[in-house]
Structure formats: C-alpha cells, structure tokens
Design a protein around this motif. Structure first.
Motif, PDB file in Angstrom:
ATOM      1  N   ASN A 287       0.807  -1.209   0.000  1.00 58.65           N
ATOM      2  CA  ASN A 287       0.000   0.000   0.000  1.00 58.65           C
ATOM      3  C   ASN A 287       0.844   1.263   0.000  1.00 58.65           C
ATOM      4  OD1 ASN A 287      -3.071  -0.380   0.183  1.00 58.65           O
ATOM      5  ND2 ASN A 287      -2.285  -1.998   1.509  1.00 58.65           N
ATOM      6  N   TYR A 290       1.872   1.642  -3.596  1.00 67.88           N
ATOM      7  CA  TYR A 290       0.724   1.935  -4.444  1.00 67.88           C
ATOM      8  C   TYR A 290       0.258   3.380  -4.272  1.00 67.88           C
ATOM      9  CZ  TYR A 290      -4.086   2.209  -6.022  1.00 67.88           C
ATOM     10  OH  TYR A 290      -5.238   2.620  -6.636  1.00 67.88           O
ATOM     11  N   LEU A 291       0.084   3.803  -3.035  1.00 68.75           N
ATOM     12  CA  LEU A 291      -0.466   5.135  -2.783  1.00 68.75           C
ATOM     13  C   LEU A 291       0.457   6.241  -3.277  1.00 68.75           C
ATOM     14  CD1 LEU A 291      -1.935   4.630   0.811  1.00 68.75           C
ATOM     15  CD2 LEU A 291      -3.222   4.846  -1.322  1.00 68.75           C
ATOM     16  N   ARG A 295      -0.770   6.194  -7.239  1.00 68.21           N
ATOM     17  CA  ARG A 295      -1.750   7.275  -7.086  1.00 68.21           C
ATOM     18  C   ARG A 295      -1.090   8.647  -7.004  1.00 68.21           C
ATOM     19  NH1 ARG A 295      -7.446   6.358  -4.122  1.00 68.21           N
ATOM     20  NH2 ARG A 295      -8.097   4.493  -5.253  1.00 68.21           N
ATOM     21  N   LEU A 297       0.265  10.172  -4.383  1.00 69.06           N
ATOM     22  CA  LEU A 297       0.025  10.914  -3.155  1.00 69.06           C
ATOM     23  C   LEU A 297       1.335  11.288  -2.484  1.00 69.06           C
ATOM     24  CD1 LEU A 297      -2.893   8.815  -1.582  1.00 69.06           C
ATOM     25  CD2 LEU A 297      -3.072  10.866  -3.006  1.00 69.06           C
ATOM     26  N   TYR A 305      -4.418   8.239   4.332  1.00 64.04           N
ATOM     27  CA  TYR A 305      -5.221   7.195   3.716  1.00 64.04           C
ATOM     28  C   TYR A 305      -5.240   5.929   4.564  1.00 64.04           C
ATOM     29  CZ  TYR A 305      -6.829   8.689  -0.918  1.00 64.04           C
ATOM     30  OH  TYR A 305      -7.532   9.266  -1.943  1.00 64.04           O
ATOM     31  N   ALA A 353      -8.194  -1.706  -4.833  1.00 64.55           N
ATOM     32  CA  ALA A 353      -7.372  -0.516  -5.011  1.00 64.55           C
ATOM     33  C   ALA A 353      -7.953   0.431  -6.066  1.00 64.55           C
ATOM     34  CB  ALA A 353      -5.952  -0.915  -5.404  1.00 64.55           C
ATOM     35  N   SER A 354      -8.789  -0.094  -6.973  1.00 71.32           N
ATOM     36  CA  SER A 354      -9.346   0.744  -8.038  1.00 71.32           C
ATOM     37  C   SER A 354     -10.523   1.584  -7.568  1.00 71.32           C
ATOM     38  CB  SER A 354      -9.791  -0.139  -9.211  1.00 71.32           C
ATOM     39  OG  SER A 354     -10.836  -1.015  -8.807  1.00 71.32           O
ATOM     40  N   THR A 356     -12.007   3.845  -4.271  1.00 66.75           N
ATOM     41  CA  THR A 356     -11.665   4.429  -2.970  1.00 66.75           C
ATOM     42  C   THR A 356     -12.514   3.835  -1.853  1.00 66.75           C
ATOM     43  OG1 THR A 356     -10.969   6.491  -4.023  1.00 66.75           O
ATOM     44  CG2 THR A 356     -11.474   6.571  -1.669  1.00 66.75           C
ATOM     45  N   ALA A 427      -0.892   1.989 -13.097  1.00 65.82           N
ATOM     46  CA  ALA A 427      -1.955   1.359 -12.318  1.00 65.82           C
ATOM     47  C   ALA A 427      -2.205  -0.073 -12.777  1.00 65.82           C
ATOM     48  CB  ALA A 427      -3.239   2.184 -12.427  1.00 65.82           C
TER      49      ALA A 427
END
Length: 477
Positions: A287, A290-291, A295, A297, A305, A353-354, A356, A427
């Motif tokens: 995570n 990924y984030l 994404r 972030l 998150y 994950a796709s 929110t 992604a």
C-alpha cells in the motif's frame, strides 16, 4: 516483584510499552518514507526490501538469545543496553550517507531492538502475576502497536514532506532517552531462578536459516529462481533447519526448547504470529508503494489514507486483551482471521485498489483483524509457561512476529518485483503484479482463522497444562 504497588506496576508497564513504541513505530514510519528514500538513494525494489528486512532479520535472529540472556544476567540490565543501542542506531541511521550504510545502521538498531521486546514482555509477565491482570496488561501492550500504526504514517508523512526522510529516525531519540532514564530509576532487577546456559551452535543455526532464506527470496527475482545463488541459499536454509531439528533436542538447555511446542496453543501462537505479521508487513509494503508511486500521493496523504486501518488496530487491541482475559483467545482469533482474510480477498478478487470506497473498506477490515490478533499471540505464548521461562517463551513469540514480518516483505516484494520487471509503476502493471501478493495475504488471514480455531479448544488447553508441568518438574533431556 510481588510487593510492588499497583501504581509502580503500571509505571513499569508504561516504560515497557515505550520500548515497544519506538521499535514498532520505526517500521511504520519507515514504510511511508520508502519512496522518498528510493528516489534519493536510487534504490531498487530489493534495496527497499533490505532497508526493512535487514532490521527484522537481525531482530528475529537475536530475540531468543536476548530473552534467555535477560533471564540469566538480569532483565533490567539487558533492557537498558537495548535502549542505548537502539537509540544510538537511530541517530546513525539519520546520518547514513548511502543505502549500504543505512542498511548497516539498521542492523545496529536491530541488535538493540532484540534486547527490548522479549525482555520487556518478560518483565511484564513477572510484574503482573494474576492471569486476568496480565491479559489486560498485554492488551495495553498490543494497543501500543496500534498507536504506532496510527501515529507512524502521520508522523512519518509529515516529517518526510517537511524535513526529509532522515528525520523519521529522530523520533526515537527523545522516547529512547526518556525510557532509559525511567528504567534506571523505577524498574527493579529480576532474573530467572534457573536460567539456561548459552547455546552458540543453536544461535548460529537460527541466523543461518533466517539469513539464507531471506536473502534467497529477496535476490531471486534479479538472480533467477534457479540460479546458483538462489539454490545455494535454499540448500543452506534446509541444512540449517535439519541441523536445528537434530541438534537442539540433544542439548540439556537448548536455545529453542522443543518441549515448548508440545503445547498446541503455543505452537498455534507461533504459526499465527508468522502468518499475521507476514500479512501486515506485506500489506504495508504494497500500500505504501501503491499510494505514492501509482496514485501519486504525498507521504503525508498516504499516511492519512491508511489512518482507518491504524485507528481500528488501536481501538481493537485493548478490547482483544480484555476478551482474552475474560473468555480466552478463541473469539479474538476468529474475528482476526475472518477480517484479515476478507481484506486480502477484496484486493485480490475485487481489485479494491481501483475504488476508494473498497480501498477504505479493506483498510478497516485489516485494521480490525490485526488489532484482535496480537493479544492472543502474546498471552498464549507466555501464560502457559513457567515464569522462569518467560523470557525465552516471549522471545519465541517475538521471533515468530519478526520472522513473519521478514518473510512478508521478502515474499511480497519478490512477487511484486517479478511482476513489475520491464514495466513502470502504472496502475495496470501494479495491479497485475500485486494480485498474487494479495492472494498470499488472504491465505495468511485464513491461516490465522484455521490455526486459531484448532489450537484454542479444550484439548489444546490440556496440552498446554501438561507442557507447563513438564517444564517445571523435568529438566530438558
């Protein structure tokens, strides 16, 4: 420690929890800082794995030695040395000039950390002798993990975005120094009446087993699964395991007493600890990347998150301790296994994950499950053993946790690295590469459920009672 006042016992619990806070906070803070460290130090996925696993590997290798040493020469003495080393290692990490030096300094941190958790749990076990009070104390202890999960991503994100990733290690300095001063002032010395002798051969075999297994898994995606390096690591791991199984039962006082595992709850707690902490470390590793990498972030926003997961862990851990004290470990383990497995399934089968909404649902479920699992592990590991063996028993439980954390990052990172080979952090590429890893996390949750149900019944408790009587009356053969 029977003559200590209730206030003094609570103070000792607080001091021990401070040591757990800096050890567990260190990893949660570090996870948020991984992308920033990767960019500044030009690290690969395996490089990021080593910043985590160099620490957990050394920690897992030395925990049992530290626990038995505390029982032998004095728990406060070993605990104090651990605080000094861990605090000094944190300072060195903040000054690391390269990835290689950072890994070395993380190992110094781990040497100190190995002297903290098992020895602190042994101190708690010998301070709180009433089973219900001990279960509640262990619930508070487990809640500290939740605090570290809640505070770690936020503190780490804020520090990384404002000051830089090196500042994440500064957090340990004031807490470590305060814990050191309070330990010297308020924690009484204690040791086992019949401590065990050192077992250097067993210690070397444990280090060889964990080191070769972790190194082989992390380096296999780059070297090849059938390369001489990978096969050599596998051969060394198997040889070390066989050596432990043959050598340890022959010793009068082994590093790992095989008789512990005659207790079904103790054996179950070991398996559950490995599974739960493998799931946690893999979950955080996936995570975090990924984030921030997919994404886009910031470190602080990524920490925000993950706040639902951390908050649920924080809230559930004390409740789990009370449930264990009043009703036993079965219900908390049932909730933990179902929730962690369901969380992994959301990501593996429904691509959480796709979305929110699904992402936050997965975080809430995982936090709920992980918050429930820690108190049953610790309480089961130490409550069925004689207090003279508390340090060793707690060290086995802590070793299981760290081994799970080490293997989780190694395996999940290896799966992710193999899936991302030749692809960027898009992604689609990340989702495809991470899907097998999510199935592994789901399987870890199911293992917590199944093993917890099998080892928390009446038959299992009878094996724990027989094991405890054997350990109290019959010397190891």
């Amino acid at each position: 420690m029977h003559d200590l006042s209730p206030g003094r016992r609570l103070l000792i619990l607080a001091i021990c929890c401070m040591s757990l806070l800096i050890v567990s906070l260190d990893n949660t803070v570090l996870n948020v800082a991984l992308p920033a460290m990767r960019r500044e130090l030009d690290a690969s996925v395996s490089g990021m794995q080593w910043t985590i696993d160099a620490y957990t590997l050394v920690l897992a290798s030395l925990l049992m030695l530290a626990g038995s040493t505390g029982d032998r020469i004095g728990r406060r003495k070993v605990f104090t040395a651990g605080l000094v080393l861990f605090t000094a290692g944190s300072l060195l990490c903040s000054l690391a000039p390269s990835l290689e030096w950072l890994i070395v300094f993380r190992m110094i941190q781990a040497v100190g950390g190995s002297m903290l958790n098992p020895v602190a749990m042994s101190i708690i076990t010998n301070t709180f002798t009433d089973p219900k009070e001990r279960a509640r104390a262990i619930g508070v202890w487990g809640g500290v993990v939740g605090i570290s999960m809640a505070a770690g991503p936020l503190i780490g994100g804020l520090l990384v975005d404002s000051v830089g990733w090196r500042s994440i290690f500064w957090v340990n300095l004031p807490v470590g120094l305060l814990a050191l001063l309070l330990t010297l002032r308020y924690v009484p010395e204690s040791r086992a009446e019949r401590p065990r002798r050192p077992d250097p051969v067993g210690q070397l075999l444990v280090m060889a087993l964990l080191g070769s297994l972790t190194y082989g898994i992390i380096e296999a995606p780059a070297a090849g699964w059938t390369s001489p390096l990978t096969l050599g690591c596998a051969a060394l791991a198997v040889a070390s395991l066989v050596g432990l199984l043959v050598y340890e039962p022959r010793r009068a006082e082994p590093l790992i007493d095989p008789r512990f595992f005659r207790s079904a709850p103790f054996s179950g707690a070991t398996v559950i600890a490995v599974s739960a902490f493998a799931a946690l470390s893999g979950f955080l590793f996936l995570n975090t990347l990924y984030l921030q990498e997919v994404r886009g972030l910031s470190a602080l926003h990524a920490g925000l998150y993950m706040l639902p997961m951390a908050t649920l862990t924080f809230l559930m851990a004390p409740l789990s301790g009370r449930l264990v004290g009043s009703r036993g470990p079965r219900l908390p383990l049932l909730v933990a296994g179902v929730s962690m497995g369901a969380s992994g399934l959301l990501f593996a089968a429904f691509d959480a994950a796709s979305s929110t909404a699904l992402l936050f649902t997965g975080y809430v479920l995982f936090g709920l499950g992980f918050g429930m699992v820690n108190a049953p592990i610790t309480n089961t590991a130490v409550s069925g053993m004689p207090r003279a063996q508390a340090g060793v028993a707690a060290a086995v439980a802590s070793t299981s946790r760290q081994t799970g954390g080490t293997l989780g990052v190694a395996v999940i990172g290896a799966v992710l690295a193999a899936g991302l080979a030749g692809h960027g952090y898009t992604a689609t590429a990340f989702a495809d590469a991470a899907r097998p890893a999510w199935w592994i996390i789901t399987a870890c949750g199911l293992a917590v459920l199944v093993v917890g149900l099998l080892t928390s019944g009446r038959w299992a408790r009878s094996t724990a009672l027989r094991t405890s009587r054997t350990l109290e009356k019959v010397p190891a053969s």
